[in-house]
Motif scaffolding. Structure first.
Motif, PDB file in Angstrom:
ATOM      1  N   THR A  27     -23.110 -15.476   5.407  1.00  0.00           N
ATOM      2  CA  THR A  27     -23.824 -14.693   6.412  1.00  0.00           C
ATOM      3  C   THR A  27     -24.833 -15.553   7.164  1.00  0.00           C
ATOM      4  N   LEU A  30     -23.050 -17.522   9.609  1.00  0.00           N
ATOM      5  CA  LEU A  30     -22.703 -16.716  10.788  1.00  0.00           C
ATOM      6  C   LEU A  30     -23.876 -16.687  11.770  1.00  0.00           C
ATOM      7  N   PHE A  34     -23.943 -18.466  15.646  1.00  0.00           N
ATOM      8  CA  PHE A  34     -24.344 -17.854  16.920  1.00  0.00           C
ATOM      9  C   PHE A  34     -25.479 -18.648  17.572  1.00  0.00           C
ATOM     10  N   ASN A 173     -16.803 -20.784  12.164  1.00  0.00           N
ATOM     11  CA  ASN A 173     -17.607 -19.963  11.257  1.00  0.00           C
ATOM     12  C   ASN A 173     -17.650 -18.501  11.684  1.00  0.00           C
ATOM     13  N   VAL A 174     -17.743 -18.256  12.977  1.00  0.00           N
ATOM     14  CA  VAL A 174     -17.694 -16.870  13.464  1.00  0.00           C
ATOM     15  C   VAL A 174     -16.347 -16.252  13.114  1.00  0.00           C
ATOM     16  N   ASP A 175     -15.290 -17.018  13.269  1.00  0.00           N
ATOM     17  CA  ASP A 175     -13.938 -16.524  13.008  1.00  0.00           C
ATOM     18  C   ASP A 175     -13.728 -16.135  11.550  1.00  0.00           C
ATOM     19  N   TYR A 177     -16.283 -15.873   9.019  1.00  0.00           N
ATOM     20  CA  TYR A 177     -17.397 -15.246   8.295  1.00  0.00           C
ATOM     21  C   TYR A 177     -17.946 -13.980   8.949  1.00  0.00           C
ATOM     22  N   TRP A 178     -17.280 -13.466   9.977  1.00  0.00           N
ATOM     23  CA  TRP A 178     -17.840 -12.308  10.670  1.00  0.00           C
ATOM     24  C   TRP A 178     -17.861 -11.052   9.794  1.00  0.00           C
ATOM     25  N   LYS A 179     -17.043 -11.010   8.753  1.00  0.00           N
ATOM     26  CA  LYS A 179     -17.051  -9.870   7.846  1.00  0.00           C
ATOM     27  C   LYS A 179     -17.987 -10.069   6.644  1.00  0.00           C
TER      28      LYS A 179
END
Length: 202
Positions: A27, A30, A34, A173-175, A177-179
């Motif tokens: 998290t 994530l 950003f 990382n967004v791809d 770890y977004w969940k």
């Protein structure tokens, strides 16, 4: 090209399974991702601010996840010790990160003592503006130094693959770890990595 992409895939997979098992760390990565994407955009309009955002938000979030939350005992998922993972780490392991963080923390002190940084800046320039630019230079320097170092330790292909991984980590990382915040809110502290391990074995 296929060999390069395979090296990139290996670097990403090893980084994920060895160093990103904790949902808190995921998290924080994530959040870091950003902030780095914002810093990438700021590079074109305000490089100093890009350096401040990248280090104060991106790097602090990212490295605090590794330092405070990632498990360091024997890794039963991968059947290996933490010491072994550190010894085979391609990029910055915790020892190398410690050196980099030490330099990062020393820069504000150095700028306070020597406001021109040995003639590099105008003494009247804003402190945060100078700090952001130097931190940006440190980030670029750290990337270039390890890339060239890997040229000699492994090969130019490995060095370039690692540099590409670092530069594209925010998007990756967004791809993946977004969940993670959702899993964390559900009470899952560690990622079982079951799905990822099955995909890697396929």
């Amino acid at each position: 090209m296929h060999d390069f992409l395979e090296k990139l895939r290996t670097l990403r997979w090893d980084d994920h399974r060895y160093y990103h098992q904790c949902r808190i760390n995921q998290t924080l990565h994530l959040i870091s991702a950003f902030s780095f994407l914002c810093a990438y955009g700021l590079l074109f309009v305000d490089p100093a601010m890009a350096g401040l955002v990248g280090w104060l938000v991106g790097m602090v979030a990212r490295q605090s996840g590794h330092i405070f939350f990632e498990p360091r005992e024997f890794d039963r998922v991968n059947n290996t010790s933490y010491e072994h993972k550190e010894s085979i780490k391609v990029g910055y392991n915790m020892q190398r990160k410690g050196v980099l963080i030490g330099i990062w923390l020393s820069i504000p002190v150095l700028l306070y003592i020597n406001p021109t940084l040995f003639g590099l800046f105008d003494a009247q320039a804003a402190f945060l503006h100078k700090l952001g630019l130097v931190w940006l230079g440190l980030g670029i320097g750290g990337l270039v130094f390890r890339t060239v170092h890997l040229f000699f330790l492994r090969s130019p292909a490995w060095g370039l693959a690692w540099a590409c991984k670092i530069l594209t980590d925010p998007i990756h990382n967004v791809d993946i770890y977004w969940k993670s915040p959702v899993w964390l809110l559900r009470g899952q502290r560690l990622d079982p990595l079951e799905h990822d391990l099955e995909e890697a074995a396929a």
